[in-house]
Design an enzyme around this catalytic site. Structure first.
Site, short mmCIF file in Angstrom:
data_model
loop_
_atom_site.label_atom_id
_atom_site.label_comp_id
_atom_site.label_asym_id
_atom_site.label_seq_id
_atom_site.Cartn_x
_atom_site.Cartn_y
_atom_site.Cartn_z
N GLY A 1 -6.20 -1.42 9.82
CA GLY A 1 -5.41 -2.21 10.77
C GLY A 1 -5.98 -3.60 10.92
N GLY B 1 0.81 -1.22 0.00
CA GLY B 1 0.00 0.00 0.00
C GLY B 1 0.84 1.26 0.00
CB ILE C 1 -0.27 3.34 7.13
CG1 ILE C 1 -1.34 2.31 6.74
CG2 ILE C 1 0.18 4.15 5.94
CD1 ILE C 1 -2.64 2.94 6.29
CG ASP C 2 -1.43 -1.85 8.63
OD1 ASP C 2 -2.33 -1.00 8.71
OD2 ASP C 2 -1.44 -2.78 7.80
CE1 TYR D 1 -7.53 0.89 -0.09
CE2 TYR D 1 -8.25 1.63 -2.25
CZ TYR D 1 -7.92 0.61 -1.39
OH TYR D 1 -7.96 -0.69 -1.81
CG LEU D 2 -10.25 9.43 2.37
CD1 LEU D 2 -11.41 10.01 3.16
CD2 LEU D 2 -9.83 10.39 1.27
CD GLN D 3 -7.45 4.89 7.59
OE1 GLN D 3 -7.21 4.50 8.72
NE2 GLN D 3 -8.07 4.14 6.70
NE ARG D 4 -3.44 2.74 0.77
CZ ARG D 4 -3.78 1.64 0.09
NH1 ARG D 4 -3.80 0.48 0.72
NH2 ARG D 4 -4.10 1.70 -1.18
CD GLU E 1 -8.66 -2.51 7.73
OE1 GLU E 1 -9.40 -1.90 6.93
OE2 GLU E 1 -7.50 -2.87 7.45
#
Length: 463
Positions: free
Chosen positions: A240, A72, A196-197, A354-357, A296
């Site tokens: 996550g 990702g 990001i995790d 996907y906004l988080q990435r 999630e």
């Protein structure tokens, strides 16, 4: 042609090289410069200086660099890419720097671009841009796939291979390194961490996580302000699958005692629908509203993702994993449960997805700097060391870090989860230890929220 300096100090330079360096074509001049033999540099009036190639175990390999991005995208993965390219181009033994389009898929397809020709200015601009500039892939290579990768690396005279990615990417690098060892082929392969995790082991944190965490903090802060204006129940679903670091970041959006998130649900703890509904009711009774952050990847007592228990139809990805991202199923299921079981009408749910990435404009400056440095350090370890490995980030103070190269086997295919000391005893909040851990990673300029002071005016008609 010799240097006009100290007598006897110069070294003859071939006419082909001179012609190449005088060429008006940058590519020809660059080729001439990079293919020139190592010579003594003799500034006028100084002693000769030489930098011979090192032989033996610490041999400096002559050849090309290849860099690729996998998994990702993140807001800072391009900083690591630029770190590799700029650091790689400094070294005389590097002929060219290639980039593989769309990760390992681009390698087996020999889909390369020559990053040696890219300008430094544009590279810097790309570094500041979120997402994967080379493109990425979700391919999860097995042994046969990695053998094909190795064949391509040999054919193109790749002597340095850098793969920017998470857990699966580190395992790919491990297998390629093993194939090179069995073939007795000299090559350095280094994994550069990204996710990001925040779930790559042996790292204090992973590039990409701080910026994504900054987004979650600001998103939940904003959702809380909205919820306070129009009270009800709000549920935000955060990425996550196995690690709850990103969801836990929501806690830093809380400023006042009655601010949300009022509950945080992590995959490190068992999720029970009945307990969740009880927690929501208690928050509504206490605050008149409720803000929830939920991962999630929450699961029940059996380890089954909650979304599979509640949903009628389950989507799966190419690897057979339950599709958790890119779908609003969990948010819809939890909001429906609150509406039907508790009888609350104003219930809203969002899936950050996907906004988080790669959210542009919401990037941690600390994350940018460290992502660049892990790319640079990867090249330095490859050039000056004699081992393959994975670059890790180690916290050395409040706040400072150092970088180490660890064996690929100690990182590949392993998953880190939140330690118990970061999770509150009730299982639905974080501890101050986690807040102290995360705050410096978020960077400077984090927005804040304020309230009017409640200077009430006495009622007349309704007294």
């Amino acid at each position: 042609m010799r240097c006009a300096g100290r007598s006897g100090g110069g070294v003859p330079v071939g006419p082909a090289i001179i012609a190449g360096l005088r060429s008006s074509c940058p590519a020809v001049a660059l080729t001439a410069l990079r293919t020139a033999p190592l010579v003594r540099i003799v500034p006028c009036g100084t002693e000769p200086i030489s930098r011979p190639l090192i032989s033996g175990a610490n041999a400096v390999l002559q050849g090309k660099v290849l860099v690729a991005q996998g998994g990702g995208p993140t807001a800072v993965i391009n900083q690591s890419l630029v770190g590799v390219v700029l650091e790689g181009r400094k070294h005389r033994n590097v002929n060219l720097v290639y980039g593989a389009l769309h990760g390992v898929r681009g390698i087996v397809d020999e889909d390369f671009v020559d990053l040696t020709q890219e300008t430094t200015h544009n590279l810097e601009m790309v570094g500041d841009t979120p997402s994967s500039a080379l493109g990425s892939t979700r391919d999860k290579p097995d042994l046969k796939y990695c053998q094909e990768i190795f064949k391509v690396l040999k054919a193109h005279d790749i002597r340095y291979f850098f793969y920017i990615g998470g857990n699966d990417s580190s395992d790919t690098v491990r297998i390629v390194a093993e194939e090179a060892r069995k073939a007795d082929h000299p090559i350095r392969v280094v994994h550069i961490p990204k996710t990001i995790d925040n779930d790559v082991v042996l790292n204090d944190h992973t590039p990409g996580f701080p910026s994504a965490a900054r987004f979650v903090v600001q998103a939940v802060l904003g959702a809380n302000l909205d919820n306070r204006s129009l009270p009800g129940v709000y549920i935000g679903v955060v990425m996550g699958r196995h690690a709850g670091f990103l969801t836990a970041a929501a806690a830093l959006g809380k400023k006042f005692p009655d601010d949300g998130p009022h509950m945080i649900y992590l995959p490190e703890r068992t999720f029970r629908v009945e307990s969740f509904l009880s927690d929501v009711k208690n928050a509504m009774d206490r605050y008149g509203r409720c803000v929830v952050a939920v991962s999630e990847g929450i699961h029940d007592e059996s380890g089954q993702p909650v979304v599979t228990r509640l949903a009628k139809e389950i989507e799966r990805d190419a690897h057979g994993n339950v599709q958790l991202s890119g779908t609003g199923a969990l948010a819809e299921l939890l909001t429906d449960a609150v509406k039907t079981k508790l009888g609350i009408s104003r219930v809203r749910g969002d899936t950050f997805g996907y906004l988080q990435r790669s959210f542009i404009g919401c990037v941690s400056d600390v994350d940018q700097r460290e992502a660049r440095e892990v790319g640079e350090k990867a090249v330095q370890y490859a050039m000056y060391g004699d081992s393959n490995g994975s670059v890790t980030i180690e916290r050395t103070g409040y706040y400072s870090v150092d970088y180490k190269l660890v064996p690929l086997e100690s990182v590949a295919g392993k998953t880190r989860t939140m330690p118990d000391e970061f999770i509150a005893p009730n299982g639905t909040d974080v501890t101050d230890a986690f807040r102290l851990y995360l705050r410096p990673l978020l960077g400077k300029g984090l927005p804040d929220a304020f309230r009017l002071r409640p200077n009430r005016v006495a009622k007349i008609l309704k007294a």
